[in-house]
Design a protein around this motif. Structure first.
Motif, short mmCIF file in Angstrom:
data_model
loop_
_atom_site.label_atom_id
_atom_site.label_comp_id
_atom_site.label_asym_id
_atom_site.label_seq_id
_atom_site.Cartn_x
_atom_site.Cartn_y
_atom_site.Cartn_z
N VAL A 190 8.92 -5.15 -0.24
CA VAL A 190 8.36 -4.87 -1.60
C VAL A 190 9.55 -5.52 -2.53
N ARG A 239 4.92 -7.70 -1.04
CA ARG A 239 4.23 -7.50 -2.39
C ARG A 239 5.44 -7.40 -3.49
N ALA A 284 6.40 -6.42 -7.52
CA ALA A 284 5.81 -5.32 -8.66
C ALA A 284 6.96 -5.46 -9.75
N TRP A 339 6.01 3.25 -3.60
CA TRP A 339 4.71 2.59 -3.93
C TRP A 339 4.32 1.63 -2.84
N GLY A 340 5.34 1.15 -2.07
CA GLY A 340 4.75 0.24 -1.02
C GLY A 340 4.03 0.95 -0.09
N THR A 382 1.48 3.07 -0.63
CA THR A 382 0.09 3.00 -1.21
C THR A 382 -0.55 1.59 -1.31
N VAL A 383 0.04 0.73 -1.09
CA VAL A 383 -0.69 -0.65 -1.32
C VAL A 383 -1.29 -1.21 0.07
N ARG A 384 -2.37 -1.91 0.07
CA ARG A 384 -2.92 -2.50 1.27
C ARG A 384 -1.83 -3.63 1.69
N TRP A 385 -1.60 -3.92 3.08
CA TRP A 385 -0.80 -5.18 3.52
C TRP A 385 -1.69 -5.81 4.35
#
Length: 318
Positions: A107, A153, A155, A312-313, A315-318
């Motif tokens: 991230v 990802r 952000a 936060w990483g 909670t995200v879809r990989w």
């Protein structure tokens, strides 16, 4: 084996990395080696060593002692984020956080002023993804090191500051208030001031902005060490050698820039983070008066973005 999640904030002042409870903070000083010393130092002790990172884009010294070993590269343009020197800083942080051979998910925190200009941001993002999502082989102080980035990802950096406050270590809501509170984030970095607004996990577009009014641009550096390279002047600032009238002027400029963007908004909470937050920690009342909000400065504001981006990483879809 599940890839290791790493959050990195490769800033102009410091490079921050987080894996779970482990953190690394490196001054973002990068130098090109001046040449092999050979036996020229015979009979003498040398200054303390700097971390040396060697890979296919070059050979670099990293960290506070780097300037003693080569020519410091001081690129303050956003193009630096996809440059060989930024990659060297990333490698130095990763090498401190995971063992050789690891597979990671990465991230990356990026500055708001860059991301707001899509024409500039898109090539930077594409370059980062093309360069980083692969297997990496390098030398760290002459020793082989490798790792594989399985996913990336990006952000905005202030998303990390918000997540550091709003989420727990497993990426869940840390408190009921976090679900609904309007949180304004003021990230005072070395090169930029990033402004952001989030309500209950959703972006408030009217509160997003930024400017190059970080530590570097203001008279802080010029007054701390007139004519000195940025990395030397920054070192003096870290030691607290800032004239009080200069700090007051800087604070006024920061508040003015934020007031122009936020334009009368009244957040429930103001988060002040970044290296500049550490310098202005005792100015909470000035921030509270300006924005009529509860003011929070994290205990370690320099690493707040990276800590939150790691949360936060999850909670995200990989």
């Amino acid at each position: 084996m599940e890839p290791i999640l790493i959050a990195l904030d490769v800033g102009f002042g410091n490079t921050k990395g987080i894996v779970g409870g482990r953190a690394v903070v490196l001054p973002s000083v990068v130098a090109v080696p001046a040449g092999d010393l050979g036996l020229a130092g015979i009979g003498m002790k040398t200054v303390r060593r700097a971390r040396r990172i060697t890979f296919d884009r070059g050979d670099f010294f990293i960290g506070p002692a780097a300037s003693s070993w080569g020519r410091v590269v001081e690129n303050m343009d956003f193009s630096r984020l996809a440059s060989p020197e930024a990659e060297a800083l990333l490698y130095a942080a990763v090498a401190d956080l995971v063992p050789t051979g690891a597979t990671v998910r990465l991230v990356l925190g990026l500055p708001v002023p860059l991301l707001r200009d899509e024409a500039v941001a898109r090539p930077v993002l594409d370059s980062l993804k093309a360069r980083l999502v692969r297997e990496h082989h390098l030398l760290v102080d002459g020793r082989d090191f490798s790792f594989t980035v399985a996913g990336l990802r990006a952000a905005a950096q202030p998303v990390g500051a918000w997540a550091d406050w709003a989420l727990d270590s497993e990426g869940r809501w840390a408190s009921p208030a976090a679900r609904n509170a309007l949180v304004a984030v003021m990230d005072i970095g070395f090169n930029t001031l990033d402004l952001y607004g989030i309500r209950g996990g959703r972006l408030e577009p009217r509160l997003v902005g930024g400017d190059k009014v970080g530590v570097r641009r203001l008279r802080l550096l010029d007054l701390a060490a007139p004519g000195a390279p940025y990395h030397e002047a920054d070192g003096m600032i870290r030691e607290g050698k800032i004239p009080e009238d200069t700090r007051a002027t800087w604070l006024s400029e920061i508040l003015g820039a934020a007031e122009r963007v936020w334009n009368g908004a009244r957040p429930d909470l103001l988060l002040v983070v970044g290296g500049g937050a550490a310098l202005l920690r005792d100015q909470r009342e000035a921030f509270r008066r300006a924005f009529r909000a509860e003011v929070v400065v994290p205990e370690e504001p320099v690493a707040a973005n990276a800590r939150g981006l790691w949360k936060w990483g999850q909670t995200v879809r990989w």
